[in-house]
Write a protein that holds these residues in place. Structure first.
Motif, PDB file in Angstrom:
ATOM      1  N   GLU A   1      65.901   3.095   8.091  1.00 31.06           N
ATOM      2  CA  GLU A   1      66.193   1.958   7.068  1.00 31.06           C
ATOM      3  C   GLU A   1      65.189   1.661   6.047  1.00 31.06           C
ATOM      4  O   GLU A   1      65.487   1.196   5.003  1.00 31.06           O
ATOM      5  N   ALA A   2      63.713   1.716   6.771  1.00 32.65           N
ATOM      6  CA  ALA A   2      62.515   1.553   5.753  1.00 32.65           C
ATOM      7  C   ALA A   2      62.713   2.678   4.631  1.00 32.65           C
ATOM      8  O   ALA A   2      62.596   2.360   3.268  1.00 32.65           O
ATOM      9  N   LYS A   3      62.943   3.720   5.006  1.00 33.55           N
ATOM     10  CA  LYS A   3      62.890   5.016   3.819  1.00 33.55           C
ATOM     11  C   LYS A   3      64.346   4.613   3.164  1.00 33.55           C
ATOM     12  O   LYS A   3      64.036   4.791   1.586  1.00 33.55           O
ATOM     13  N   HIS A   4      65.185   4.375   3.493  1.00 33.71           N
ATOM     14  CA  HIS A   4      66.546   3.864   2.641  1.00 33.71           C
ATOM     15  C   HIS A   4      66.344   2.798   1.802  1.00 33.71           C
ATOM     16  O   HIS A   4      66.415   3.022   0.356  1.00 33.71           O
ATOM     17  N   LEU A   5      65.684   1.626   2.196  1.00 29.82           N
ATOM     18  CA  LEU A   5      65.214   0.617   1.377  1.00 29.82           C
ATOM     19  C   LEU A   5      64.205   1.100   0.095  1.00 29.82           C
ATOM     20  O   LEU A   5      64.316   0.606  -0.903  1.00 29.82           O
ATOM     21  N   GLN A   6      63.114   1.823   0.660  1.00 34.27           N
ATOM     22  CA  GLN A   6      62.301   2.332  -0.176  1.00 34.27           C
ATOM     23  C   GLN A   6      62.771   3.384  -1.410  1.00 34.27           C
ATOM     24  O   GLN A   6      62.422   3.081  -2.455  1.00 34.27           O
ATOM     25  N   SER A   7      63.829   3.926  -0.856  1.00 31.26           N
ATOM     26  CA  SER A   7      64.468   4.788  -1.856  1.00 31.26           C
ATOM     27  C   SER A   7      65.321   4.043  -2.730  1.00 31.26           C
ATOM     28  O   SER A   7      65.381   3.960  -4.315  1.00 31.26           O
ATOM     29  N   LEU A   8      65.996   2.901  -2.043  1.00 28.00           N
ATOM     30  CA  LEU A   8      66.573   1.969  -3.176  1.00 28.00           C
ATOM     31  C   LEU A   8      65.774   1.218  -4.082  1.00 28.00           C
ATOM     32  O   LEU A   8      65.991   0.817  -5.261  1.00 28.00           O
ATOM     33  N   LEU A   9      64.599   0.832  -3.878  1.00 28.90           N
ATOM     34  CA  LEU A   9      63.801   0.037  -4.415  1.00 28.90           C
ATOM     35  C   LEU A   9      63.144   1.006  -5.627  1.00 28.90           C
ATOM     36  O   LEU A   9      63.158   0.644  -6.729  1.00 28.90           O
ATOM     37  N   MET A  10      62.807   2.325  -5.496  1.00 34.65           N
ATOM     38  CA  MET A  10      62.470   3.257  -6.213  1.00 34.65           C
ATOM     39  C   MET A  10      63.488   3.359  -7.443  1.00 34.65           C
ATOM     40  O   MET A  10      63.297   3.594  -8.469  1.00 34.65           O
ATOM     41  N   GLU A  11      64.728   3.531  -6.964  1.00 35.68           N
ATOM     42  CA  GLU A  11      65.890   3.719  -7.818  1.00 35.68           C
ATOM     43  C   GLU A  11      66.094   2.720  -8.801  1.00 35.68           C
ATOM     44  O   GLU A  11      66.542   2.805  -9.896  1.00 35.68           O
ATOM     45  N   SER A  12      65.893   1.581  -8.227  1.00 35.84           N
ATOM     46  CA  SER A  12      66.376   0.250  -9.070  1.00 35.84           C
ATOM     47  C   SER A  12      65.474  -0.356  -9.900  1.00 35.84           C
ATOM     48  O   SER A  12      65.578  -0.720 -11.092  1.00 35.84           O
ATOM     49  N   VAL A  13      64.086  -0.302  -9.374  1.00 35.83           N
ATOM     50  CA  VAL A  13      63.332  -0.885 -10.242  1.00 35.83           C
ATOM     51  C   VAL A  13      62.048   0.143 -10.415  1.00 35.83           C
ATOM     52  O   VAL A  13      60.789  -0.322 -11.077  1.00 35.83           O
ATOM     53  N   ASN A  14      61.928   1.271  -9.960  1.00 33.74           N
ATOM     54  CA  ASN A  14      60.829   2.344 -10.021  1.00 33.74           C
ATOM     55  C   ASN A  14      59.541   1.779  -9.540  1.00 33.74           C
ATOM     56  O   ASN A  14      58.611   1.761 -10.044  1.00 33.74           O
ATOM     57  N   PHE A  15      59.925   1.057  -8.357  1.00 31.75           N
ATOM     58  CA  PHE A  15      58.590   0.625  -7.674  1.00 31.75           C
ATOM     59  C   PHE A  15      58.074   0.833  -6.396  1.00 31.75           C
ATOM     60  O   PHE A  15      59.199   1.396  -5.475  1.00 31.75           O
ATOM     61  N   SER A  16      57.188   1.140  -6.152  1.00 29.36           N
ATOM     62  CA  SER A  16      56.601   1.851  -4.941  1.00 29.36           C
ATOM     63  C   SER A  16      55.298   1.068  -4.239  1.00 29.36           C
ATOM     64  O   SER A  16      54.599   0.500  -5.030  1.00 29.36           O
ATOM     65  N   PRO A  17      55.160   0.887  -3.024  1.00 29.98           N
ATOM     66  CA  PRO A  17      54.139   0.046  -2.502  1.00 29.98           C
ATOM     67  C   PRO A  17      53.069   0.870  -2.807  1.00 29.98           C
ATOM     68  O   PRO A  17      51.736   0.133  -2.827  1.00 29.98           O
ATOM     69  N   ALA A  18      52.766   2.148  -3.018  1.00 28.48           N
ATOM     70  CA  ALA A  18      51.545   2.735  -3.348  1.00 28.48           C
ATOM     71  C   ALA A  18      50.973   2.516  -4.859  1.00 28.48           C
ATOM     72  O   ALA A  18      49.719   2.621  -5.162  1.00 28.48           O
ATOM     73  N   ASN A  19      51.862   1.754  -5.669  1.00 32.93           N
ATOM     74  CA  ASN A  19      51.481   1.302  -6.873  1.00 32.93           C
ATOM     75  C   ASN A  19      51.165  -0.087  -7.010  1.00 32.93           C
ATOM     76  O   ASN A  19      50.415  -0.738  -7.877  1.00 32.93           O
ATOM     77  N   LEU A  20      51.090  -0.773  -5.833  1.00 26.04           N
ATOM     78  CA  LEU A  20      50.534  -2.296  -5.727  1.00 26.04           C
ATOM     79  C   LEU A  20      48.927  -2.345  -5.600  1.00 26.04           C
ATOM     80  O   LEU A  20      48.289  -1.254  -5.245  1.00 26.04           O
ATOM     81  N   SER A  21      48.538  -3.402  -6.336  1.00 25.51           N
ATOM     82  CA  SER A  21      47.105  -3.653  -6.140  1.00 25.51           C
ATOM     83  C   SER A  21      46.683  -4.117  -4.573  1.00 25.51           C
ATOM     84  O   SER A  21      47.507  -4.074  -3.840  1.00 25.51           O
ATOM     85  N   SER A  22      45.428  -4.123  -4.410  1.00 21.89           N
ATOM     86  CA  SER A  22      45.132  -4.380  -3.104  1.00 21.89           C
ATOM     87  C   SER A  22      45.422  -5.616  -2.985  1.00 21.89           C
ATOM     88  O   SER A  22      45.793  -6.045  -1.686  1.00 21.89           O
ATOM     89  N   THR A  23      45.347  -6.695  -3.832  1.00 21.39           N
ATOM     90  CA  THR A  23      46.068  -8.223  -3.584  1.00 21.39           C
ATOM     91  C   THR A  23      47.526  -8.106  -3.145  1.00 21.39           C
ATOM     92  O   THR A  23      47.973  -8.564  -2.227  1.00 21.39           O
ATOM     93  N   GLY A  24      48.305  -7.284  -3.957  1.00 22.93           N
ATOM     94  CA  GLY A  24      49.604  -7.032  -3.866  1.00 22.93           C
ATOM     95  C   GLY A  24      49.954  -6.628  -2.509  1.00 22.93           C
ATOM     96  O   GLY A  24      50.799  -6.855  -1.465  1.00 22.93           O
ATOM     97  N   SER A  25      49.146  -5.533  -2.122  1.00 19.67           N
ATOM     98  CA  SER A  25      49.102  -4.848  -0.692  1.00 19.67           C
ATOM     99  C   SER A  25      49.117  -6.051   0.214  1.00 19.67           C
ATOM    100  O   SER A  25      49.781  -6.153   1.471  1.00 19.67           O
ATOM    101  N   ARG A  26      48.055  -6.780   0.215  1.00 20.44           N
ATOM    102  CA  ARG A  26      47.575  -7.947   1.156  1.00 20.44           C
ATOM    103  C   ARG A  26      48.877  -8.828   1.277  1.00 20.44           C
ATOM    104  O   ARG A  26      49.387  -9.266   2.573  1.00 20.44           O
ATOM    105  N   TYR A  27      49.482  -9.249   0.220  1.00 25.81           N
ATOM    106  CA  TYR A  27      50.443  -9.995   0.311  1.00 25.81           C
ATOM    107  C   TYR A  27      51.828  -9.442   1.055  1.00 25.81           C
ATOM    108  O   TYR A  27      52.690 -10.127   1.662  1.00 25.81           O
ATOM    109  N   LEU A  28      52.065  -8.083   0.570  1.00 21.89           N
ATOM    110  CA  LEU A  28      53.356  -7.592   1.059  1.00 21.89           C
ATOM    111  C   LEU A  28      52.968  -7.428   2.837  1.00 21.89           C
ATOM    112  O   LEU A  28      53.928  -7.562   3.622  1.00 21.89           O
TER     113      LEU A  28
END
Length: 278
Positions: free
Chosen positions: A68-95
């Motif tokens: 499910e996590a992989k599926h949601l990650q793929s949907l997130l990448m397809e919809s907004v071209n967003f990946s947790p790897a692209n987050l800043s350190s602050t964003g990663s902490r918030y996530l």
């Protein structure tokens, strides 16, 4: 018999599996020990099966969550071209904080619609816990009060018990003293009886009149008291004669008779008293 041997074989196999390379402790092999160990092996087998099923279920759920996590990650990448790897350190902490909060609140996702009911439920549980704590505090205070009263009562009872034991000891000492005095008086009484009997036998052997024995003297004393009682009306009668004015010669005769009777009684009384003193 075959069933017993089968149980013993199952027990031996189970013990070997449990201890592995370590030596199996020595135990007495009989029907009772075999039955107990067989029962334990069966329960252990059922428990191992349940644990295995739970582990397999958790593995399956972990696999489903990962998919499910992989599926949601793929949907997130397809919809907004967003990946947790692209987050800043602050964003990663918030996530990570958001994910930890979702895990702690046991929500199905990180949406606001999932968080609000979970927080409300947590607040309700907190209020219920506080209310329960207040009830426990009140109950604890009541128990402490009852405990204090019980301790005071126990102290009073212990003091009363000590007083009762002291009083019992004192009374027991008094009773023992009275018993000793009673024994002493009994011994003295027997000694006096024996002395009186011996003296009477000695006096009897010397030819003493039986009328001078202790029993006879007691009877005479009683008779003397009765005679004294009988002389009282005679004295009153004599006094009444003295108050009259009869023929002087006749009165003188009566007076002389009364005097002689009184002298006789007093002489007999004196004799008896002297005999009693002897």
């Amino acid at each position: 018999m075959e069933a017993q041997e089968e149980k013993e074989a199952q027990v031996a196999a189970w013990l070997k599996k449990i201890f592995g390379d370590h030596p199996i402790p020595q135990y007495e092999v009989n029907a009772r020990t075999t039955e107990i160990l067989h029962h334990l092996s069966e329960r252990n087998r059922v428990r191992d099966r349940d644990v295995y099923l739970v582990i397999e279920d958790l593995k399956q759920k972990a696999s489903e969550y990962e998919s499910e996590a992989k599926h949601l990650q793929s949907l997130l990448m397809e919809s907004v071209n967003f990946s947790p790897a692209n987050l800043s350190s602050t964003g990663s902490r918030y996530l990570n904080a958001l994910a930890d909060s979702a895990v702690a609140l046991e929500t199905k996702d990180t949406s606001l619609a999932s968080f609000i009911p979970a927080v409300n439920d947590l607040t309700s549980d907190l209020f219920h816990t506080k209310s329960k704590n207040e009830e426990i505090k009140l109950e604890l205070a009541k128990l402490e009060k009852n405990l204090t009263a019980t301790l005071v009562l126990e102290k009073c009872l212990r003091e009363d018990l000590k007083k009762a034991e002291l009083h019992l000891t004192t009374e027991r000492a008094k009773v023992d003293s009275r018993l000793r005095n009673m024994d002493f008086l009994k011994a003295k009484s027997e000694e006096f009886r024996f002395g009186i009997r011996t003296a009477e036998e000695q006096l009897s052997a010397r030819g003493m009149d039986a009328s001078l024995s202790h029993q006879s003297l007691v009877a005479l004393s009683e008779k003397l008291a009765e005679l004294k009682r009988q002389t009282i009306p005679l004295k009153k009668k004599l006094e009444s004669y003295l108050d009259l004015m009869p023929n002087p010669s006749l009165a003188q005769v009566k007076i002389e008779e009364a005097k002689r009777e009184l002298d006789t009684i007093e002489a007999e009384l004196t004799k008896k008293v002297d005999m009693m003193e002897l």
